[in-house]
Scaffold this motif. Structure first.
Motif, PDB file in Angstrom:
ATOM      1  N   VAL A  34       3.161 -13.088   1.959  1.00 31.06           N
ATOM      2  CA  VAL A  34       2.153 -13.086   0.863  1.00 31.06           C
ATOM      3  C   VAL A  34       1.243 -11.892   1.221  1.00 31.06           C
ATOM      4  O   VAL A  34       0.840 -11.237  -0.060  1.00 31.06           O
ATOM      5  CB  VAL A  34       1.556 -14.223   0.812  1.00 31.06           C
ATOM      6  CG1 VAL A  34       0.333 -14.402  -0.170  1.00 31.06           C
ATOM      7  CG2 VAL A  34       2.502 -15.406   0.596  1.00 31.06           C
ATOM      8  N   CYS A  35       0.857 -11.676   2.280  1.00 28.96           N
ATOM      9  CA  CYS A  35      -0.283 -10.494   2.424  1.00 28.96           C
ATOM     10  C   CYS A  35       0.449  -9.429   3.509  1.00 28.96           C
ATOM     11  O   CYS A  35       0.376  -9.900   4.843  1.00 28.96           O
ATOM     12  CB  CYS A  35      -1.517 -11.042   2.970  1.00 28.96           C
ATOM     13  SG  CYS A  35      -2.676  -9.794   3.355  1.00 28.96           S
ATOM     14  N   SER A  36       0.778  -8.463   2.796  1.00 24.87           N
ATOM     15  CA  SER A  36       1.602  -7.496   3.729  1.00 24.87           C
ATOM     16  C   SER A  36       0.383  -6.726   4.648  1.00 24.87           C
ATOM     17  O   SER A  36       0.627  -6.368   5.861  1.00 24.87           O
ATOM     18  CB  SER A  36       2.129  -6.285   3.175  1.00 24.87           C
ATOM     19  OG  SER A  36       1.434  -5.826   2.081  1.00 24.87           O
ATOM     20  N   CYS A  37      -0.883  -6.535   4.125  1.00 27.59           N
ATOM     21  CA  CYS A  37      -2.013  -5.978   4.971  1.00 27.59           C
ATOM     22  C   CYS A  37      -2.426  -6.925   6.164  1.00 27.59           C
ATOM     23  O   CYS A  37      -2.570  -6.286   7.370  1.00 27.59           O
ATOM     24  CB  CYS A  37      -3.332  -5.923   4.275  1.00 27.59           C
ATOM     25  SG  CYS A  37      -3.118  -4.881   2.836  1.00 27.59           S
ATOM     26  N   ASN A  38      -2.222  -8.005   6.368  1.00 26.70           N
ATOM     27  CA  ASN A  38      -2.551  -8.813   7.505  1.00 26.70           C
ATOM     28  C   ASN A  38      -1.203  -9.739   7.939  1.00 26.70           C
ATOM     29  O   ASN A  38      -1.340 -10.540   8.701  1.00 26.70           O
ATOM     30  CB  ASN A  38      -3.511  -9.814   6.831  1.00 26.70           C
ATOM     31  CG  ASN A  38      -4.788  -9.339   6.865  1.00 26.70           C
ATOM     32  OD1 ASN A  38      -5.333  -8.874   7.780  1.00 26.70           O
ATOM     33  ND2 ASN A  38      -5.435  -9.528   5.430  1.00 26.70           N
ATOM     34  N   GLY A  48      -6.411  -7.045  -1.564  1.00 24.71           N
ATOM     35  CA  GLY A  48      -6.355  -7.794  -2.729  1.00 24.71           C
ATOM     36  C   GLY A  48      -5.526  -8.158  -3.416  1.00 24.71           C
ATOM     37  O   GLY A  48      -5.424  -9.133  -4.297  1.00 24.71           O
ATOM     38  N   ASN A  49      -4.263  -7.307  -3.264  1.00 27.00           N
ATOM     39  CA  ASN A  49      -3.200  -7.726  -3.975  1.00 27.00           C
ATOM     40  C   ASN A  49      -2.496  -9.121  -3.478  1.00 27.00           C
ATOM     41  O   ASN A  49      -1.698  -9.636  -4.579  1.00 27.00           O
ATOM     42  CB  ASN A  49      -1.824  -6.636  -3.657  1.00 27.00           C
ATOM     43  CG  ASN A  49      -2.249  -5.269  -4.228  1.00 27.00           C
ATOM     44  OD1 ASN A  49      -2.841  -5.154  -5.299  1.00 27.00           O
ATOM     45  ND2 ASN A  49      -1.847  -4.066  -3.704  1.00 27.00           N
ATOM     46  N   CYS A  50      -2.673  -9.796  -2.693  1.00 27.97           N
ATOM     47  CA  CYS A  50      -2.167 -11.064  -2.473  1.00 27.97           C
ATOM     48  C   CYS A  50      -2.954 -12.330  -3.115  1.00 27.97           C
ATOM     49  O   CYS A  50      -2.704 -13.375  -3.054  1.00 27.97           O
ATOM     50  CB  CYS A  50      -2.208 -11.460  -0.859  1.00 27.97           C
ATOM     51  SG  CYS A  50      -3.705 -11.033   0.101  1.00 27.97           S
ATOM     52  N   MET A  51      -4.286 -11.729  -3.474  1.00 28.51           N
ATOM     53  CA  MET A  51      -5.253 -12.842  -4.029  1.00 28.51           C
ATOM     54  C   MET A  51      -4.620 -13.799  -4.996  1.00 28.51           C
ATOM     55  O   MET A  51      -4.624 -14.822  -5.128  1.00 28.51           O
ATOM     56  CB  MET A  51      -6.330 -12.513  -4.453  1.00 28.51           C
ATOM     57  CG  MET A  51      -7.639 -13.135  -4.694  1.00 28.51           C
ATOM     58  SD  MET A  51      -8.149 -13.843  -2.776  1.00 28.51           S
ATOM     59  CE  MET A  51      -8.122 -12.235  -1.919  1.00 28.51           C
ATOM     60  N   PRO A  52      -3.832 -13.281  -6.126  1.00 30.70           N
ATOM     61  CA  PRO A  52      -3.316 -14.269  -6.948  1.00 30.70           C
ATOM     62  C   PRO A  52      -2.432 -15.417  -6.379  1.00 30.70           C
ATOM     63  O   PRO A  52      -2.302 -16.394  -6.756  1.00 30.70           O
ATOM     64  CB  PRO A  52      -2.379 -13.499  -7.801  1.00 30.70           C
ATOM     65  CG  PRO A  52      -3.252 -11.992  -8.011  1.00 30.70           C
ATOM     66  CD  PRO A  52      -3.481 -11.930  -6.433  1.00 30.70           C
ATOM     67  N   THR A  53      -1.415 -15.115  -5.589  1.00 29.97           N
ATOM     68  CA  THR A  53      -0.792 -15.979  -4.805  1.00 29.97           C
ATOM     69  C   THR A  53      -1.599 -16.874  -3.797  1.00 29.97           C
ATOM     70  O   THR A  53      -1.207 -17.850  -3.659  1.00 29.97           O
ATOM     71  CB  THR A  53       0.374 -15.317  -3.838  1.00 29.97           C
ATOM     72  OG1 THR A  53       1.125 -14.162  -4.599  1.00 29.97           O
ATOM     73  CG2 THR A  53       1.449 -16.092  -3.182  1.00 29.97           C
TER      74      THR A  53
END
Length: 72
Positions: free
Chosen positions: A3-7, A39-44
């Motif tokens: 879901v979050c590629s940054c983390n 923040g790209n993962c925030m919707p998911t």
């Protein structure tokens, strides 16, 4: 699924944080020992939080209905 590629957080990581009591995105990241980055993962993340809320409400309503029926 990631879901979050940054983390490198997966949906499973997020669900575990929610099961651990996280109710807001910041609590999800904190529960995973991470911080939100781009923040790209925030919707998911929000979708998974809402899904957990819906499930919890359904369980609560089901329990209340059972208690009412049992009391009758």
């Amino acid at each position: 699924m990631y879901v979050c590629s940054c983390n490198a957080l997966t949906d499973r990581d997020i669900r575990l944080a929610i099961q651990g009591g996280a109710t807001r995105p910041s609590e999800v990241y904190s529960g995973c020992g991470r911080r939100a980055e781009c923040g790209n993962c925030m919707p998911t993340v929000l979708c998974l939080l809402r899904e957990a809320c819906i499930v919890a409400r359904a369980r609560h309503a089901s329990t209340q209905a059972y208690e009412v029926a049992a009391a009758a």
